[in-house]
Scaffold this active site. Structure first.
Site, PDB file in Angstrom:
ATOM      1  N   GLY A  27       8.407  14.272  -1.138  1.00 15.25           N
ATOM      2  CA  GLY A  27       9.022  13.318  -0.220  1.00 15.25           C
ATOM      3  C   GLY A  27       8.082  12.280   0.346  1.00 15.25           C
ATOM      4  N   GLU A  28       6.778  12.410   0.076  1.00 16.42           N
ATOM      5  CA  GLU A  28       5.813  11.465   0.618  1.00 16.42           C
ATOM      6  C   GLU A  28       5.561  10.337  -0.380  1.00 16.42           C
ATOM      7  OE1 GLU A  28       2.263  13.295   2.076  1.00 16.42           O
ATOM      8  OE2 GLU A  28       3.316  15.111   2.692  1.00 16.42           O
ATOM      9  N   ALA A  29       5.633   9.100   0.131  1.00 11.39           N
ATOM     10  CA  ALA A  29       5.484   7.937  -0.741  1.00 11.39           C
ATOM     11  C   ALA A  29       4.130   7.920  -1.444  1.00 11.39           C
ATOM     12  CB  ALA A  29       5.671   6.654   0.069  1.00 11.39           C
TER      13      ALA A  29
END
Length: 298
Positions: free
Chosen positions: A175-177
């Site tokens: 979920g982390e860019a």
């Protein structure tokens, strides 16, 4: 009294059947000294052979027992190993770093990027979200594992969508860019290595990969009412090939592939961007991004 030959036969019979004892064990009086010596020699030899037989029987029994125990021991070792592997997978699914450390400390994994990458690539019993989280870490060793993991994929002669389907089936995007960025950059470099000449630079592949993923959401998310056409998709990707345009046939094939078959991966526990990337019926981050930066209209 019997002759020496008869006595020898009697002694041999006793050797074969130790429970059968000769009628007499005394040395006959009518034997010559040479015959007496020969008889005593035969009796000593018989006794030595009997002792050898008893010793061999004991050794055979011991070896047989060891073999039986070895089978039980190997089975127990295998059961214990499988139990530790299962425990390691559960630990990995809850905390990838702790799970890897447990497997290494237990001697089930080598502390090398190649061995860990193979373990993640096989993915047996592993949560795909946890795999993605581990691969996306920025620590040097994790980056080495990511590189080794990507190199296990063979993208030769695959178009970009086919390669993305294969790559993104082996884990779930975190979920982390920043993690997504590192993983997609590694993918783009591997794809260009397997397919030299398709793009001018791996950056082109990187940008186009994100465009394809967003196209998947735009085409298949029912909340997106304004579906992009092939022309809009082409326009959006003008100039990304080191300043030049990509072949229209290439872009059309990518567009049609996504239009006909959206990305799919097995469901996994977790709440992350892949619910939007691969389940476009769910409203999420990409939809909000699409509202903020609308696709150009022809």
């Amino acid at each position: 009294m019997g002759t020496v030959s008869e006595l020898c036969a009697s002694s041999f019979q006793t050797f074969l059947c130790p429970t059968v004892r000769p009628a007499a064990t005394k040395v006959p009086d009518d034997l010559s000294p040479e015959e007496r010596q020969e008889l005593e020699s035969i009796r000593r030899r018989k006794q030595e052979l009997l002792q050898d037989i008893q010793r061999l029987k004991g050794e055979i029994a011991e070896v047989t027992n060891e073999i039986d125990n070895l089978g039980i021991t190997d089975e127990r070792k295998s059961m214990q190993r499988n139990k530790q592997v299962s425990m390691g997978c559960k630990k990995f699914n809850m905390d990838p770093k702790k799970g890897i450390r447990f497997l290494i400390d237990s001697g089930l994994l080598k502390n090398t990027s190649d061995d860990i990458a193979q373990f993640l690539y096989k993915g047996e019993g592993l949560n795909k979200t946890a795999i993605g989280d581990y691969l996306g870490e920025r620590e040097d060793f994790n980056l080495e594992v990511l590189q080794a993991f990507v190199e296990l994929h063979e993208f030769t002669d695959l178009n970009l969508v086919q390669a993305l389907r294969q790559f993104l089936w082996s884990f779930r995007l975190p979920g982390e860019a920043q993690k997504i960025d590192r993983m997609m950059e590694a993918f783009a470099q591997r794809y260009c290595h397997c397919n030299p000449g398709v793009f001018q630079h791996s950056d082109t592949c990187y940008v186009l990969s994100f465009a394809v993923i967003m196209l998947n959401t735009s085409l298949h998310n029912p909340n997106v009412k304004d579906k992009p056409s092939h022309q809009r998709f082409t326009t959006m990707n003008r100039g990304i090939n080191d300043g030049g345009d990509l072949p229209e046939d290439l872009l059309r094939n990518l567009y049609e592939s996504i239009k006909n078959e959206p990305f799919k991966i097995p469901e996994d526990d977790g709440n992350d961007l892949t619910h939007t990337f691969f389940n476009p019926d769910r409203e999420g981050w990409l939809l909000k991004l699409g509202k903020a930066v609308p696709l150009p209209v022809m």
